[in-house]
Scaffold this motif. Sequence first.
Motif, PDB file in Angstrom:
ATOM      1  N   PHE A 521      16.867 -47.906  -4.452  1.00 46.93           N
ATOM      2  CA  PHE A 521      17.945 -46.961  -4.241  1.00 46.93           C
ATOM      3  C   PHE A 521      19.019 -47.207  -5.279  1.00 46.93           C
ATOM      4  O   PHE A 521      19.492 -48.345  -5.453  1.00 46.93           O
ATOM      5  N   GLN A 522      19.383 -46.132  -5.967  1.00 48.24           N
ATOM      6  CA  GLN A 522      20.421 -46.192  -7.006  1.00 48.24           C
ATOM      7  C   GLN A 522      20.132 -47.289  -8.020  1.00 48.24           C
ATOM      8  O   GLN A 522      21.021 -48.021  -8.462  1.00 48.24           O
ATOM      9  N   ASN A 523      18.840 -47.431  -8.360  1.00 45.23           N
ATOM     10  CA  ASN A 523      18.370 -48.335  -9.413  1.00 45.23           C
ATOM     11  C   ASN A 523      18.622 -49.807  -9.118  1.00 45.23           C
ATOM     12  O   ASN A 523      18.666 -50.635 -10.035  1.00 45.23           O
ATOM     13  N   THR A 524      18.752 -50.141  -7.821  1.00 46.09           N
ATOM     14  CA  THR A 524      18.981 -51.548  -7.483  1.00 46.09           C
ATOM     15  C   THR A 524      18.100 -51.959  -6.315  1.00 46.09           C
ATOM     16  O   THR A 524      17.532 -51.130  -5.606  1.00 46.09           O
ATOM     17  N   ARG A 525      18.015 -53.286  -6.094  1.00 45.83           N
ATOM     18  CA  ARG A 525      17.263 -53.891  -4.993  1.00 45.83           C
ATOM     19  C   ARG A 525      15.854 -53.305  -4.910  1.00 45.83           C
ATOM     20  O   ARG A 525      15.395 -52.840  -3.881  1.00 45.83           O
ATOM     21  N   LEU A 526      15.170 -53.315  -6.027  1.00 44.03           N
ATOM     22  CA  LEU A 526      13.849 -52.693  -6.123  1.00 44.03           C
ATOM     23  C   LEU A 526      12.809 -53.486  -5.335  1.00 44.03           C
ATOM     24  O   LEU A 526      12.750 -54.723  -5.411  1.00 44.03           O
ATOM     25  N   TRP A 527      12.000 -52.753  -4.630  1.00 47.42           N
ATOM     26  CA  TRP A 527      10.978 -53.344  -3.756  1.00 47.42           C
ATOM     27  C   TRP A 527       9.912 -54.062  -4.566  1.00 47.42           C
ATOM     28  O   TRP A 527       9.465 -53.581  -5.619  1.00 47.42           O
ATOM     29  N   ASN A 528       9.484 -55.211  -4.031  1.00 41.56           N
ATOM     30  CA  ASN A 528       8.423 -55.995  -4.673  1.00 41.56           C
ATOM     31  C   ASN A 528       7.318 -56.192  -3.631  1.00 41.56           C
ATOM     32  O   ASN A 528       7.403 -57.081  -2.798  1.00 41.56           O
ATOM     33  N   GLY A 529       6.315 -55.297  -3.662  1.00 40.55           N
ATOM     34  CA  GLY A 529       5.247 -55.389  -2.674  1.00 40.55           C
ATOM     35  C   GLY A 529       4.585 -54.047  -2.438  1.00 40.55           C
ATOM     36  O   GLY A 529       4.514 -53.195  -3.337  1.00 40.55           O
ATOM     37  N   LEU A 530       4.123 -53.840  -1.204  1.00 37.83           N
ATOM     38  CA  LEU A 530       3.390 -52.636  -0.857  1.00 37.83           C
ATOM     39  C   LEU A 530       4.211 -51.758   0.087  1.00 37.83           C
ATOM     40  O   LEU A 530       4.936 -52.270   0.938  1.00 37.83           O
ATOM     41  N   ILE A 531       4.066 -50.440  -0.046  1.00 34.76           N
ATOM     42  CA  ILE A 531       4.625 -49.476   0.918  1.00 34.76           C
ATOM     43  C   ILE A 531       3.618 -48.349   1.053  1.00 34.76           C
ATOM     44  O   ILE A 531       3.075 -47.850   0.059  1.00 34.76           O
ATOM     45  N   SER A 532       3.371 -47.915   2.295  1.00 32.13           N
ATOM     46  CA  SER A 532       2.463 -46.779   2.495  1.00 32.13           C
ATOM     47  C   SER A 532       2.768 -46.086   3.809  1.00 32.13           C
ATOM     48  O   SER A 532       3.535 -46.584   4.638  1.00 32.13           O
ATOM     49  N   TYR A 533       2.146 -44.944   3.985  1.00 30.74           N
ATOM     50  CA  TYR A 533       2.238 -44.161   5.226  1.00 30.74           C
ATOM     51  C   TYR A 533       3.688 -43.941   5.654  1.00 30.74           C
ATOM     52  O   TYR A 533       4.094 -44.269   6.770  1.00 30.74           O
TER      53      TYR A 533
END
Length: 808
Positions: A521-533
């Motif tokens: 969000f807003q180019n920060t705190r980027l997720w490191n892992g998997l997201i689905s569904y």
Amino acid sequence: MTNPIVDVFFGSTLTSSGPTATDISRHVDLMRGIEIDRGAQDELSEIQPSSCRIALDNSDGRFTPGRAASPYYPNVRKGVPIRVSAATFTPRTGSSPYPMDMLGDDFDDDRISSTLWPNSYGGVSEVGGRARIPVVPGVTAGYQSAREWTLVGSKLTARLVTLPAVGGSSSAVCSMWVNSTTSGTRLGWRYNAVTGLVSAESQTGFSDGAAVSFTYSPFSYMWLRVREAGGTVFWESSSDGAAWTTRRSLAAPAWVTSQTHAVEIAATRTGGVADYCEWDYVGATVHPRFFGTVQSWPTTWKGLSSTATITCTDLLTWSSIVKELQPMLVQEVLLDRPTVFFPLTEPSDSTSAGNIAGTAGVGSLSIVQAGSGGTLEFAGGVGPNGQPCPVFTPASSSAGKYLSADLGPNVTDANASFRLRVECWFSTSTKDRVLLAMTSSDAETKMVMSLNSASGGLQVQVQSPGSALVATLWGTPDLADGQLHHLVYNEFTGEVAVDGVTYSASNFSPNDQRLLYVGGFQNTRLWNGLISYVALYVRSVTTADLTPHYTTGTTGHAGESASARMSRLASYVGLAVTTQGSAFDAVASQADLGRSALEHMRDIARTESGKLLTNRSSGIPLIFQSRDLRYNPVAALTLDYADLETTDFEYAYDDQKVVNAVTASRPGGATQRVISQASIDAYGEKPQDLALLKNTDNSAADAANWLISRYADPPPEARQVPVEAYSMPIATYRALLNADVSTVLGLTALPSQAPGSTATAVIEGYTERIGLRQHHLDFHTSRADTDTVWVLDDSTYSVLDSTTRLAY
């Protein structure tokens, strides 16, 4: 004569609620007949879709598609639902008083019967095969019988075909009564055109202060009856004349059990414009024969004579049941009607992800680059049920890739009335990263979901215009543990469910949301892992409605009963299943699905040695029969060979059904082989592979042994039992019409050349022809004692080496 009832639901589809039936029976060409094919050829074959072929007189062009002058225009269309039934009437025998069930009239001769209705009045008539009663201002009209009937232990049935209009009247009613000897003391059904109510009434002095009224529906109240049994009167209604719903019950008034009654079907109007009401099939017992859809409306001519010979098929060919299913978790989420649903299962060469919920205006999730570096690899990871999902790998918390979408105005509009319910699956080992976020178009309102930097628990931050960002931390476990988790967030109730466990906290509920961000969000705190569904529900749905998706995503519902699985699969295509029998084993997961719903349902039926077929009526459309329905069969009806009045009775003895070597396998289990060496020595190897959705190796072995025990050496059997049913006594005729797949027939007095004088056969299917004074049934049958099982110390089912087969 035979009395087929052909109802077409013009203007409706299989998913319509409360469709209106049009009776086209008078247009059926009974010289050419109605032909129906149902079931399977034998017990080892899969049940095929039922078909029905009907020749219709089209001399006035009413069945010509696209003909504007047709009374059914523009609804003579392919795919319209159709139902075929057969009506039978109990003949009047004995002397008065007669059971009311013997008062039967189909009104097809267009003449009022002076025997049945000697006291009719007010200008009533028979028109078009119906009893027509004028509804004229200031006039009461009706069909009325002699006083020679009794309701005790019997019933009065009729179909209300045509309703009177209000027509500017203050009162316009039609009714069906059982009259006592006292004027105004009666019971029956009454329809009020002014109020639109139908009421179940037991009147004294022409009034019932306790009448029970219902909003009339031409579907639910198409058929009406009153019935007495055991000292109680029942008022019942039906949509098909076969399955009845009790609407009111009352201890039978004294006059019901002590008097002889008259039957009256009447109508009256106060003021307004005259019209009429119509009734039909008084006293009919209805037997459903076919329910499905019309596939074609061909019009043919011989000179100027026109015929429409329509072809119909049942629900096993309905488009939804043969469509390819998506993975089970996708189907389960779609059942709960998400507003937005991104499964994120796109292939590895994808650069965006699509919404499959069907809400108009929702854009795709597209990749956003923050800073430089990092990757977002579609299909790079493994999500719930082993399905592919994207892997987010940022170079740092502010350098990498995430996803965003404009959800469009429809989502924003819905959010004005309903708070968000958010669902997703994820896995990470990194805290203080954004799972997903939503904002208004101007970003003045926002909601950000992340994992807390200290505890790793779920944290939601919300902000409304002019206010500061407010964070709420739920007491969830540390979710940055590298494991796959399921999350449901319910803004409306302030609940969070993680892996099926619900946590509560107070939380602000923003609205006006439109933009969705996944993995940053807003180019920060980027997720490191998997997201689905990722699914959003902008409607009324509870947390408890959504938490079962956790079980779907982790187990694929492995271990649920076959009956539960069959219902689950049917629900994906908008159908329901009723079960017959009780032996339903636990079954393995079908999480991947991927083939048609029908194929997957047949896999379950095959696994259970059961039968999947359609209902012949328009109630619950599918039937799943368990194997124990056939254990130690008892004949539902018995036929004498001489009464069949046909020439095609067939007894067979061959190797067509021999199975003596079975190789059984199951998902994730052993492959096992079961043989009958004696049968192999006698007939050679007759192998069969069984790919079963069993939950244990023992269950798979049991299924293989069950098949070998029944078919290693099949004895002689009756495979074809043709019957001219119309010539049978009424009780036998009705029993034959009630017979269906898995019904047991007893056969007696067989010819001397037969292996024995009696036989017991199970119906596997049939072909049927309903014609003028003819109703021919040709049953495909199998030997009934194939399914006998051991009953300890039973003289019949405990004969060593003969009937000591263990049940499966």
